[in-house]
Design an enzyme around this catalytic site. Structure first.
Site, PDB file in Angstrom:
ATOM      1  N   ASP A 414       0.942  -1.428  -0.136  1.00  0.00           N
ATOM      2  CA  ASP A 414      -0.150  -0.227  -0.132  1.00  0.00           C
ATOM      3  C   ASP A 414       0.825   1.311   0.141  1.00  0.00           C
ATOM      4  O   ASP A 414       2.171   1.182   0.117  1.00  0.00           O
ATOM      5  CB  ASP A 414      -0.981  -0.037   1.327  1.00  0.00           C
ATOM      6  CG  ASP A 414      -2.331   0.621   1.015  1.00  0.00           C
ATOM      7  OD1 ASP A 414      -2.248   1.522   0.217  1.00  0.00           O
ATOM      8  OD2 ASP A 414      -3.186   0.019   1.413  1.00  0.00           O
ATOM      9  N   GLY A 438       3.939   0.912  -2.324  1.00  0.00           N
ATOM     10  CA  GLY A 438       3.877   0.989  -3.776  1.00  0.00           C
ATOM     11  C   GLY A 438       2.588   1.219  -4.261  1.00  0.00           C
ATOM     12  O   GLY A 438       1.773   1.355  -3.670  1.00  0.00           O
ATOM     13  N   ASP A 439       2.427   1.474  -5.571  1.00  0.00           N
ATOM     14  CA  ASP A 439       1.220   1.745  -6.125  1.00  0.00           C
ATOM     15  C   ASP A 439       0.687   0.673  -6.959  1.00  0.00           C
ATOM     16  O   ASP A 439       1.455   0.182  -7.989  1.00  0.00           O
ATOM     17  CB  ASP A 439       1.643   2.974  -7.267  1.00  0.00           C
ATOM     18  CG  ASP A 439      -0.049   3.403  -7.633  1.00  0.00           C
ATOM     19  OD1 ASP A 439      -0.975   2.711  -7.651  1.00  0.00           O
ATOM     20  OD2 ASP A 439       0.004   4.502  -8.396  1.00  0.00           O
ATOM     21  N   PHE A 440      -0.469   0.029  -6.575  1.00  0.00           N
ATOM     22  CA  PHE A 440      -0.927  -1.442  -7.299  1.00  0.00           C
ATOM     23  C   PHE A 440      -1.351  -1.037  -8.735  1.00  0.00           C
ATOM     24  O   PHE A 440      -1.645  -2.168  -9.381  1.00  0.00           O
ATOM     25  CB  PHE A 440      -2.101  -1.835  -6.254  1.00  0.00           C
ATOM     26  CG  PHE A 440      -3.024  -0.818  -6.117  1.00  0.00           C
ATOM     27  CD1 PHE A 440      -4.262  -0.675  -7.214  1.00  0.00           C
ATOM     28  CD2 PHE A 440      -3.474  -0.073  -4.852  1.00  0.00           C
ATOM     29  CE1 PHE A 440      -5.253   0.183  -7.006  1.00  0.00           C
ATOM     30  CE2 PHE A 440      -4.513   0.800  -4.779  1.00  0.00           C
ATOM     31  CZ  PHE A 440      -5.293   0.765  -5.892  1.00  0.00           C
ATOM     32  N   ARG A 455     -12.154  -4.400  -0.808  1.00  0.00           N
ATOM     33  CA  ARG A 455     -12.706  -2.847  -0.963  1.00  0.00           C
ATOM     34  C   ARG A 455     -11.795  -2.058  -1.440  1.00  0.00           C
ATOM     35  O   ARG A 455     -11.535  -0.827  -1.239  1.00  0.00           O
ATOM     36  CB  ARG A 455     -13.135  -2.472   0.555  1.00  0.00           C
ATOM     37  CG  ARG A 455     -14.094  -3.330   1.323  1.00  0.00           C
ATOM     38  CD  ARG A 455     -14.243  -2.788   2.722  1.00  0.00           C
ATOM     39  NE  ARG A 455     -13.113  -3.015   3.397  1.00  0.00           N
ATOM     40  CZ  ARG A 455     -13.287  -2.444   4.916  1.00  0.00           C
ATOM     41  NH1 ARG A 455     -14.188  -1.947   5.391  1.00  0.00           N
ATOM     42  NH2 ARG A 455     -12.057  -2.729   5.611  1.00  0.00           N
ATOM     43  N   HIS A 458     -14.370  -0.934  -5.642  1.00  0.00           N
ATOM     44  CA  HIS A 458     -15.451  -0.180  -5.629  1.00  0.00           C
ATOM     45  C   HIS A 458     -14.896   1.438  -5.646  1.00  0.00           C
ATOM     46  O   HIS A 458     -15.701   2.200  -5.608  1.00  0.00           O
ATOM     47  CB  HIS A 458     -16.362  -0.630  -4.521  1.00  0.00           C
ATOM     48  CG  HIS A 458     -15.723  -0.426  -3.043  1.00  0.00           C
ATOM     49  ND1 HIS A 458     -16.708  -0.061  -2.187  1.00  0.00           N
ATOM     50  CD2 HIS A 458     -14.674   0.040  -2.486  1.00  0.00           C
ATOM     51  CE1 HIS A 458     -16.116   0.137  -0.992  1.00  0.00           C
ATOM     52  NE2 HIS A 458     -14.922   0.436  -1.215  1.00  0.00           N
TER      53      HIS A 458
END
Length: 552
Positions: A414, A438-440, A455, A458
């Site tokens: 995250d 990190g950036d997913f 979650r 969404h």
């Protein structure tokens, strides 16, 4: 020479009586319930039929005189007994047309008729004596048939049975008033559906005896204005619960029920606090006792010292999200989140710039962690070596997985500020858990057996979801599985689900959306995944299990 009595009934009333008699003859309990309550499951219709069989069809007629009426009905094959007094229908007509009830002469006649199953039933004939000055009532009622209905008799009624039957019918038809006829010692509850076939638009539950509590609840539910006011004051409920949390009222209620002690502990005006408690009682948060107020099971979730505490969620919904919902109209007009318009930045950017608010948000997210409790029970993770929680936030989900599977190694990925919150939650698993900033949307760790997306989807539109899913697909090794935890919108409208209001919440506050199972299936297919299983979790959430296409 015998004088001839002029016909009391107009030809259209005689035609209506013939039609009504034919309706009784062509129906039975099963057919009435199927026509009046088509959306009620068959098993529930059968149970309703067992408690409340078809008893009669009723209609209202308008004779110009009561003299000779019974004889006229007899000539048309309807043998009636003595007329009894109408109380409920007379009162309804008086209110509808603004006529004093005492100025209306109304009665009830019953003619035995056999239904199509050979059971004895009846045609119930409401009679309104109609002099010329009431002709407008007759014309209007003939046109609209507002008092026509099928009746179900409840032969062994008590308050529990009647209230249960009322709830079953009211879940499908709208309450439409009712009353108690003291002349017949009978309680009637009416229901209606303007979209049903005309003859089946109204249904009556009829039972001997007086049930004032059930009748009062039914009468209240029959007022559309009351229901609408309940909806319009929903914002007040949000603020009342949030106020209780700000005052730490639930924590204090755990030790005392006395109003004076509570006022002193919360630093509030005694009378005003009592008024708040009275409102919270109607909301089911507290319950009044002889000693004062105590927390209900619902209210206990607002205490700060219980597992699954939801007080932070109350503060979030009564604070920032409450403010952003004031701009919902603009969000609906533009399709753009209103949170950014109110606060000047997107939801996540605003949180990143406000550490205290970010902390409240992460604690509020933890309040919904009850949906994770069932995950390890309904999902087999025994074959996994490494579980990667992508955008795992506070680490609560991964911590549960590691608790349940001592041989599993965890990876939490995250943003750095989210990992700072997750560190303490995963401290007990430090030896077998790695935190990866990190950036997913760029990449995911490549050594997992199971990947979790809880979650996350969404929060985004379909295009961004496609990017997230394709990133996962390209980073996941062969044989790995993807578990998605989300609420699912019902495929059919009218089905109760928390996903429906949360869909508006996502529009307003994040810019994302809730989706149906078929919508997720299509998103997954477009990113190279196949949806293989869907299991329900708590709080109307689901876990969707997916594998790479062709990997199964």
């Amino acid at each position: 020479m015998t004088a001839t009595i002029a016909p009391a009934l107009a030809p259209e009333d005689l035609d209506r009586l013939t039609t009504a008699r034919d309706l009784v003859r062509s129906n039975d309990t099963a057919s009435v319930l199927a026509a009046a309550l088509p959306s009620l499951p068959a098993a529930e219709r059968a149970a309703l039929a067992a408690h409340a069989p078809f008893a009669h069809f009723a209609l209202l007629i308008f004779p110009s005189t009561l003299e000779g009426l019974a004889e006229e009905l007899s000539r048309h094959g309807l043998e009636t007994g003595l007329m009894s007094t109408s109380v409920v229908v007379r009162g309804r007509l008086a209110r509808r047309y603004g006529v004093p009830a005492e100025d209306l002469t109304a009665g009830i006649l019953r003619a035995p008729v056999t239904d199509r199953a050979g059971r004895p039933c009846a045609l119930e004939i409401f009679v309104l004596l109609t002099p010329p000055e009431l002709a407008h009532i007759a014309a209007d009622e003939r046109e609209h048939g507002r008092e026509d209905h099928f009746a179900l008799a409840v032969p062994r009624a008590d308050p529990i049975v009647l209230n249960g039957l009322r709830g079953a019918v009211a879940g499908r038809l709208r309450p439409d008033g009712g009353g108690y006829n003291n002349h017949e010692n009978a309680t009637v509850l009416y229901f209606r559906d303007a979209h049903a076939a005309p003859a089946y638009r109204r249904l009556e539950l009829l039972c001997a005896g007086e049930f004032p509590t059930v009748l009062a609840a039914h009468q209240r539910a029959s007022e559309p204005g009351t229901e609408l006011l309940g909806l319009l004051t929903g914002a007040w409920a949000t603020q009342a619960v949030a106020t209780a949390v700000k005052l730490r009222l639930p924590d204090h209620l755990a030790t005392t029920a006395d109003l004076g002690a509570l006022a002193a502990a919360t630093g509030t005006d005694r009378e005003s606090l009592g008024r708040l408690l009275r409102y919270l009682d109607t909301l089911g948060v507290v319950r009044a006792t002889a000693a004062g107020h105590v927390l209900t099971e619902v209210g206990a979730l607002l205490r700060s010292d219980v597992e699954g505490a939801m007080g932070a969620l109350a503060l979030m919904y009564g604070g920032p999200f409450y403010r952003s919902f004031s701009a919902l109209t603009e969000a609906v007009r533009t399709g753009e989140e209103s949170f950014a318009k109110v606060f000047g930045a997107h939801h996540f950017a605003h949180l990143a710039a406000n550490p205290e608010l970010a902390d409240l948000f992460h604690r509020s997210m933890a309040a919904s962690n009850a949906m994770f409790a069932e995950l390890t029970r309904v999902t087999d993770l025994s074959g996994a070596r490494v579980v990667v929680d992508v955008a795992g936030g506070n680490g609560a989900l991964l911590s549960r997985v590691l608790d349940a599977h001592p041989a599993v190694t965890g990876v939490l990925m995250d943003r750095p500020e989210a990992l700072a919150v997750a560190g303490p939650a995963l401290a007990k698993h430090a030896a077998r858990c790695t935190l990866v900033p990190g950036d997913f949307t760029d990449a995911v760790p490549g050594d997992g057996d199971v990947y979790l997306l809880s979650r996350v989807l969404h929060d985004w539109d379909d295009a961004r979801c496609h990017t997230i899913l394709t990133t996962c697909a390209s980073g996941m090794p062969g044989g790995a599985e993807l578990l998605i935890i989300e609420r699912l919108l019902p495929e059919e409208s009218g089905t109760a689900s928390l996903a429906v209001p949360w869909d508006i919440h996502m529009l307003c506050n994040v810019g994302g959306r809730e989706r149906t199972e078929s919508h997720y299936r299509a998103l997954l297919a477009g990113a190279g995944f196949e949806l293989t299983d869907v299991r329900p979790l708590a709080l109307d959430a689901f876990v969707l299990r997916a594998v790479r296409t062709g990997q199964r």
